[in-house]
Scaffold this motif. Sequence first.
Motif, mmCIF file in Angstrom:
data_model
loop_
_atom_site.group_PDB
_atom_site.id
_atom_site.type_symbol
_atom_site.label_atom_id
_atom_site.label_comp_id
_atom_site.label_asym_id
_atom_site.label_seq_id
_atom_site.Cartn_x
_atom_site.Cartn_y
_atom_site.Cartn_z
ATOM 1 N N SER A 52 87.375 82.056 40.643
ATOM 2 C CA SER A 52 87.551 83.480 40.347
ATOM 3 C C SER A 52 86.700 83.876 39.145
ATOM 4 O O SER A 52 86.273 83.034 38.343
ATOM 5 C CB SER A 52 89.034 83.773 40.071
ATOM 6 N N ASN A 54 87.484 85.188 36.395
ATOM 7 C CA ASN A 54 88.017 84.926 35.050
ATOM 8 C C ASN A 54 87.772 83.504 34.557
ATOM 9 O O ASN A 54 88.150 83.174 33.432
ATOM 10 C CB ASN A 54 89.510 85.278 34.966
ATOM 11 N N HIS A 322 94.064 84.831 42.964
ATOM 12 C CA HIS A 322 94.972 85.546 42.072
ATOM 13 C C HIS A 322 95.925 84.549 41.410
ATOM 14 O O HIS A 322 96.292 83.536 42.000
ATOM 15 C CB HIS A 322 95.746 86.646 42.803
ATOM 16 N N GLU A 325 98.596 88.219 39.028
ATOM 17 C CA GLU A 325 98.362 89.642 39.264
ATOM 18 C C GLU A 325 99.267 90.151 40.391
ATOM 19 O O GLU A 325 99.505 89.465 41.369
ATOM 20 C CB GLU A 325 96.894 89.886 39.616
ATOM 21 N N THR A 338 90.884 90.590 42.818
ATOM 22 C CA THR A 338 91.052 89.210 42.359
ATOM 23 C C THR A 338 90.641 88.207 43.423
ATOM 24 O O THR A 338 90.155 87.117 43.107
ATOM 25 C CB THR A 338 92.527 88.959 42.000
ATOM 26 N N ASP A 339 90.817 88.581 44.694
ATOM 27 C CA ASP A 339 90.590 87.660 45.803
ATOM 28 C C ASP A 339 89.249 87.864 46.491
ATOM 29 O O ASP A 339 88.629 86.899 46.943
ATOM 30 C CB ASP A 339 91.696 87.821 46.849
ATOM 31 N N HIS A 458 92.308 98.347 38.258
ATOM 32 C CA HIS A 458 93.205 97.205 38.458
ATOM 33 C C HIS A 458 94.097 97.379 39.692
ATOM 34 O O HIS A 458 94.987 96.555 39.926
ATOM 35 C CB HIS A 458 94.049 96.980 37.212
#
Length: 497
Positions: A52, A54, A322, A325, A338-339, A458
Amino acid sequence: MIRHRRPAAVLCLLALLAASGCLFRPADRPAPKAVKPPKKPNIVFVLTDDLSWNLIAHMPQVVRMQRDGLTFTDFIMADSLCCTSRATIFTGRYPHNTGVRTNFPPDGGYEVFKDKGGEQASFAPSLQKAGYRTALLGKYMNGYQPNDTQGDTKPYVPPGWDEWHVSGNGYPEYNYNLNENGRLVHYGTRPQDYLTDVLANKGIEFVQRSGASGQPFFMEIATFAPHGPFVPAPRHASLFGGLKAPRPPSFNEADIRDKPSWLRSHPQLRRWGIGRIDEGFRDRVRMVQSVDEMVGRIRTALKERGLDRDTYLVFGSDNGFHLGEHRLAGGKMTAFDTDIRVPYIVVGPGVPAGREVRELAQNTDLAPTFQELAGVRPPATTDGRSLVPFLLGAAPAGWRESALVEHVKPPPSPLDPDRQDSAPGSPTTYNAIRTRDMLYVEYSGGETEYYDRARDPHELNNIAAGLPEQRRRHLSDLLYALTHCTGSGCTPAGRSR
């Protein structure tokens, strides 16, 4: 809602939009003059599993790639699931055209990919025919077994690959088998058996041999990292002790009454659950350290042999992940960013340093990109478009404005050890359109989602219920067009908004 409209009506809609100029979005900046790529450059593709966005900040070698090269900031997966994504990467076709809709039979997995001609449709045979030496290291397709002989006397190697060092279940990073060019080799529990490191060593050896031969090469290193069970290399196991998972506004979302029914059943995460999420994130960060080191080693090996001037290095992931989230513990398969939005970074000859591409790219675009770099014309069945103009500093005209995401929820399968794909509380079957400023989702049961990403990046507030009927019907028609497109027909559908 996943509806079935008459194709003729949708085609008429697209024609009207084209005639009125609505298909084309004005360029955000003047298109710079492109440079020419070297003739038959080398290509190295590092494909991670469940990585991901992040995690990138914790990968200094990948951050260095961003400084030295090009970052696609809106790279969208056509399905945030391992096998479907990889089938699309190999062929340049959306899941509705590959026929690989899940990770396991009867709707997906390695056997379905092979039975539907995916191995022959892969970019590998075309690159091999064009004079490239090709290698695949690491992960192939869900359900692949390295001891599969396909009726022969030795383990099977799919067409198009000169070198093949591939495992089936490499997720624990230890105690696995590799099919090494038709020979089964077992690796145990010694520190040097850590799979990501084994792949890195084999990748360096391939670069060295290929560089000495003078033959152009394509190498894909497909790590199992950072997929669960999140096993880092021993040298990284104690790092990042105080690190916690990021807490974006969507983390443990307070109010999900506006969300679809599959998600509304999720309770808020409690302290022990958040603690497990933090632990999982730490192990994911630890796990990608070996991937990051591999990237640095590959770049060093290329530079030491003067190959970096003729080699494109592509770094990316098969899907996102994720972790907290929207109240969701670890997983994927949703249409949330996220995915579906993943890192893709490229360095190489002519690639502008430190530049970001904001246009929507998809995993359908990878196969035609590799083929164009190799001087191969992509087949007419290719749904994506080559990214080469972006790599060389240009902004191609008529680029897509809408990315398609499609996901089929599979029935329970004994082949899924974690029962994640079909677990209660996982997304039901859906199709979605993702643009730079909105996300629209239709579920098989009739529910919808709409997020204004310009105001709500978001994806907290589902405002589908307030959409004007004309806008909703327009989006539904475009979604139908995308989910039924094939080849060059996907280009006008993707330009419609």
